[in-house]
Design an enzyme around this catalytic site. Sequence first.
Site, PDB file in Angstrom:
ATOM      1  N   LYS A 185       0.594   5.720  -8.387  1.00  0.00           N
ATOM      2  CA  LYS A 185       0.099   6.087  -7.058  1.00  0.00           C
ATOM      3  C   LYS A 185       1.131   5.740  -5.994  1.00  0.00           C
ATOM      4  O   LYS A 185       1.336   4.581  -5.671  1.00  0.00           O
ATOM      5  CB  LYS A 185      -1.210   5.367  -6.721  1.00  0.00           C
ATOM      6  CG  LYS A 185      -1.916   6.066  -5.552  1.00  0.00           C
ATOM      7  CD  LYS A 185      -2.853   5.193  -4.750  1.00  0.00           C
ATOM      8  CE  LYS A 185      -2.173   4.425  -3.662  1.00  0.00           C
ATOM      9  NZ  LYS A 185      -1.491   5.236  -2.626  1.00  0.00           N
ATOM     10  N   CYS A 207      11.240  -6.076   1.596  1.00  0.00           N
ATOM     11  CA  CYS A 207      10.574  -7.358   1.338  1.00  0.00           C
ATOM     12  C   CYS A 207      11.587  -8.484   1.146  1.00  0.00           C
ATOM     13  O   CYS A 207      11.247  -9.649   1.297  1.00  0.00           O
ATOM     14  CB  CYS A 207       9.654  -7.240   0.136  1.00  0.00           C
ATOM     15  SG  CYS A 207      10.432  -6.459  -1.263  1.00  0.00           S
ATOM     16  N   GLU A 262       4.006  -7.671  -6.275  1.00  0.00           N
ATOM     17  CA  GLU A 262       5.268  -7.948  -5.585  1.00  0.00           C
ATOM     18  C   GLU A 262       4.980  -7.710  -4.113  1.00  0.00           C
ATOM     19  O   GLU A 262       4.747  -6.578  -3.697  1.00  0.00           O
ATOM     20  CB  GLU A 262       6.352  -7.033  -6.139  1.00  0.00           C
ATOM     21  CG  GLU A 262       7.728  -7.616  -5.971  1.00  0.00           C
ATOM     22  CD  GLU A 262       8.293  -7.236  -4.633  1.00  0.00           C
ATOM     23  OE1 GLU A 262       8.223  -8.091  -3.714  1.00  0.00           O
ATOM     24  OE2 GLU A 262       8.755  -6.114  -4.491  1.00  0.00           O
ATOM     25  N   GLU A 310       6.248 -11.926   8.324  1.00  0.00           N
ATOM     26  CA  GLU A 310       7.088 -10.802   7.918  1.00  0.00           C
ATOM     27  C   GLU A 310       6.956  -9.703   8.976  1.00  0.00           C
ATOM     28  O   GLU A 310       5.850  -9.278   9.291  1.00  0.00           O
ATOM     29  CB  GLU A 310       6.629 -10.274   6.563  1.00  0.00           C
ATOM     30  CG  GLU A 310       7.481  -9.122   6.064  1.00  0.00           C
ATOM     31  CD  GLU A 310       7.080  -8.630   4.680  1.00  0.00           C
ATOM     32  OE1 GLU A 310       5.895  -8.312   4.476  1.00  0.00           O
ATOM     33  OE2 GLU A 310       7.959  -8.580   3.805  1.00  0.00           O
TER      34      GLU A 310
END
Length: 476
Positions: free
Chosen positions: A174, A283, A249, A380
Amino acid sequence: MTLPSQLFIDGTWREPADERRISLTNPATEATFAEVAAADVADVNAAVESAQRAWEGGWRDLAPGKREAVLHAVARKLREHQEEIARLEMLQIGKPISDARDEAGLGARCFEYYAGAVTKFGGQTLPVGRGGFDFTLRQPMGVVACIVPWNFPFPIACWKAAPALAAGNCVVLKPASLSPLTALKLGELACEAGLPPGVLQVLPGAGAAIGDALVTHPLVRKVSFTGSTEIGRRIMELASRDLKRVSLELGGKSPNIVFADADWQRAAETSPMSVFANTGQDCCARSRVYVERSIFEPFVERFVAATRKLVVGDPANDATQLGPLVSAGQRATVEEFLADARKRGSQFACGGGRPHPKGYYLEPTVLLDAGKGDRCWREEIFGPVVAITAFDDEAQMLRDVNSSPYGLSGSIWTNNLSRALRVSRAVQSGVLSVNSHSSVHVEAPFGGFKQSGLGRDLGLAALEGYTELKNVYVAE
Ligand code: NAD
Ligand code: MN
């Protein structure tokens, strides 16, 4: 170039059950350029059932050498279509074409690596004492759901699908709503290369619409996810109901630690791209820079000078280093961080504005004097923003580095070997680089400590993660 526009199930293109579509916007021009089918729950069921049939129908029992041959053929096919894949990636997410070409190559490389690995991968014989012996088997799991984000759509799809398939599983992939095209291309090209129908399905669609159905489907035995910590947490909760295997992750707030004994000039010149590459939507972005106080000022001066030289602009241009952000929404999120930094009195050494009137561009931004409690220092951002601070004491700096809930990657710059080893051991993260910013190697495990995730992508660790370990004891 024809754009894929349907779901890819059981080796063929399909219209979605309820005819819903996602429209795609080119982030560099803000123009809508394509429509792609969006899967519904009925399509999820069809895709998972197709994968299960293909698994029972032969893929799980195919000799590793035969899987190896098919996966090599897939890799060759991807290499033949490298330019086309790169252009699709550029159109849908605004990735600079030179990066998109490299990432198309990385995707192909994943198939080559796992093709080769699977014939050298197996169990062990174990010394359990007289009267019998014991061996282990690495068995495929069944249907694996791979849910991937929009920041590195093609390589992440490949680094999940390739080891899952190599290990003998079938996959429902997906992609994110913003980036379905290269995932669909992967499904099509893999089938053309000889992957049997049903072994790899590709289901574009919104996570909110089909995520739960996919994650909770009883035939899905493992969910491999890359994306936000928030959705990762939700997937783990849903998976707990029937104890599905998960690998996650997630986000990061990675440190870049520069000691005065390092080649700090080189560190300063290379560090901007360690956070601004992919317009900061990475990331692994080294978004917190710790610089030893004696070199702080000259380091910042060089860092800012190198940042000002970065080429921000049209992703179709070979020289472009930073394209736009992926969407208007993503830029708005990043601008909220910048507004917070202004309110709290951070100094903007450069950047902070929109460099072009059209497209979701944002200048690479360097913040000084961010407070340790500020959002820009702790959270983040997923945009082209870095905060740089000075440190005096190694132990104190490491306490601050490790106070983050994240632990994905990081860089350490020093020419003192003992210090390099000591600090590498101390930093709580899954991936580190010394005198470099390189984080991703197909041969090496990739993943996070703490809230950056669970399990590992890449390397042999990923292959292990797509198998169940069985132990068989045989009496003599
Ligand atoms: P996200 O976590 O919402 O999306 C990632 C993938 O998960 C997409 O395919 C999405 O469709 C799917 N998804 C969404 N909701 C789901 C659900 N309920 N069940 C199952 N799947 C679901 O990430 P995003 O919204 O695209 O980005 C938001 C933030 O995530 C970013 O700002 C960044 O902080 C982080 N992010 C991290 C990475 C990474 O590489 N670790 C990548 C992309 C985004
Ligand atoms: Mn989301």
